[in-house]
Design a protein around this motif. Sequence first.
Motif, PDB file in Angstrom:
ATOM      1  N   GLU A  55       3.822  -2.196 -11.667  1.00 18.29           N
ATOM      2  CA  GLU A  55       3.718  -1.869 -10.241  1.00 18.29           C
ATOM      3  C   GLU A  55       3.891  -0.372 -10.003  1.00 18.29           C
ATOM      4  OE1 GLU A  55       8.215  -2.391 -10.614  1.00 18.29           O
ATOM      5  OE2 GLU A  55       6.392  -3.123 -11.582  1.00 18.29           O
ATOM      6  N   GLN A  56       4.458   0.327 -10.978  1.00 20.21           N
ATOM      7  CA  GLN A  56       4.666   1.765 -10.858  1.00 20.21           C
ATOM      8  C   GLN A  56       3.625   2.591 -11.619  1.00 20.21           C
ATOM      9  OE1 GLN A  56       8.745   2.706 -11.913  1.00 20.21           O
ATOM     10  NE2 GLN A  56       9.492   0.816 -10.998  1.00 20.21           N
ATOM     11  N   THR A  57       2.973   1.960 -12.601  1.00 19.44           N
ATOM     12  CA  THR A  57       2.057   2.721 -13.454  1.00 19.44           C
ATOM     13  C   THR A  57       0.583   2.384 -13.251  1.00 19.44           C
ATOM     14  OG1 THR A  57       2.318   1.095 -15.243  1.00 19.44           O
ATOM     15  CG2 THR A  57       3.821   2.981 -15.240  1.00 19.44           C
ATOM     16  N   GLU A  58       0.284   1.160 -12.815  1.00 21.12           N
ATOM     17  CA  GLU A  58      -1.108   0.777 -12.592  1.00 21.12           C
ATOM     18  C   GLU A  58      -1.553   1.229 -11.202  1.00 21.12           C
ATOM     19  OE1 GLU A  58      -3.088  -0.262 -14.755  1.00 21.12           O
ATOM     20  OE2 GLU A  58      -1.865  -1.185 -16.322  1.00 21.12           O
ATOM     21  N   THR A  59      -2.808   1.587 -11.084  1.00 16.98           N
ATOM     22  CA  THR A  59      -3.347   2.020  -9.794  1.00 16.98           C
ATOM     23  C   THR A  59      -4.541   1.185  -9.343  1.00 16.98           C
ATOM     24  OG1 THR A  59      -4.769   3.655 -10.899  1.00 16.98           O
ATOM     25  CG2 THR A  59      -2.585   4.397 -10.151  1.00 16.98           C
ATOM     26  N   LEU A  68       2.026  -0.756  -6.736  1.00 10.74           N
ATOM     27  CA  LEU A  68       0.947  -1.738  -6.680  1.00 10.74           C
ATOM     28  C   LEU A  68       1.550  -3.131  -6.825  1.00 10.74           C
ATOM     29  CD1 LEU A  68      -2.124  -2.356  -6.637  1.00 10.74           C
ATOM     30  CD2 LEU A  68      -2.049  -2.264  -9.139  1.00 10.74           C
ATOM     31  N   CYS A 101       2.472   4.432  -1.419  1.00 13.09           N
ATOM     32  CA  CYS A 101       1.975   5.312  -2.475  1.00 13.09           C
ATOM     33  C   CYS A 101       2.757   5.121  -3.766  1.00 13.09           C
ATOM     34  CB  CYS A 101       2.082   6.768  -2.021  1.00 13.09           C
ATOM     35  SG  CYS A 101       1.453   7.949  -3.222  1.00 13.09           S
ATOM     36  N   GLY A 102       2.043   4.891  -4.848  1.00 15.74           N
ATOM     37  CA  GLY A 102       2.683   4.778  -6.154  1.00 15.74           C
ATOM     38  C   GLY A 102       3.151   3.389  -6.526  1.00 15.74           C
ATOM     39  N   LYS A 110       0.805  -1.215   0.000  1.00 19.76           N
ATOM     40  CA  LYS A 110       0.000   0.000   0.000  1.00 19.76           C
ATOM     41  C   LYS A 110       0.840   1.268   0.000  1.00 19.76           C
ATOM     42  CE  LYS A 110      -2.068  -1.956   3.456  1.00 19.76           C
ATOM     43  NZ  LYS A 110      -1.744  -3.349   3.138  1.00 19.76           N
ATOM     44  N   CYS A 169      -9.559  -4.405 -14.378  1.00 18.81           N
ATOM     45  CA  CYS A 169      -8.231  -3.998 -14.827  1.00 18.81           C
ATOM     46  C   CYS A 169      -8.194  -4.163 -16.336  1.00 18.81           C
ATOM     47  CB  CYS A 169      -7.136  -4.837 -14.169  1.00 18.81           C
ATOM     48  SG  CYS A 169      -5.464  -4.378 -14.707  1.00 18.81           S
TER      49      CYS A 169
END
Length: 235
Positions: free
Chosen positions: A60-64, A27, A24-25, A22, A77
Amino acid sequence: MASVRIYGILVLYMILLGDINKVCGILERKVGDWQMIFRARSMNGHSVIKTYMEQGVASEQTETAPGCVSINARDQCGNNYRHSMIDRWDSSGVDKVRVELYKEGELVAHIVFNGKGSTSTSWFSQDQVLSSNWFDLKETNTEKGKHFSFLGYSNNNINRRLYINKLWAGGCRLHKGWMVVVEGVTRGQGCGYETYRSYPVFLYIPHTYADYFDDFKSEADVFAISVIAKRVNAV
């Protein structure tokens, strides 16, 4: 206060979904020592192989959306999930790799591979199998047209990926195996068991031994790859 309540609901949802990072930024999904590095939903129009092999993609850095690391296809998704660790495979200290097939949120098939000394695709090999729900997966196979391959069998009309079959001779009704990710079949080509309106499809034999795809195959709705490794994230 409303925003606080919404955030609390979101966090609770993520916890119920699994052990999701969890921060921030970022996933990610981790269950015990296993961390998901790839996830695809059936019939979403995105190639499993193309996404997995496409260097520089860091979901993991671009999907929210938490649904991108969900084992349930109902969670939303739009894309495949690809962890950037795949690009750092050689330096990640991979110990084990697990292929997972889910249907309606339930694990229906799995294979655990030895990942030590492997590349990002070479672990997918009969010699590397440690355990599986299919008890005969490691048995010697001398049948004609056998496959146990990450890239599988592909030509201009048929794309069978992550293909594990026992027999491929004598016509479609005699195709016998364990699992296959079908990424596309040209109309009028291929076999009836792999012909769908949308792709990819994740086909598997639902009992504990190889059998005929035409008669016994089932369809999973989520395909995932997880690893146990010393260094999943970039240092």
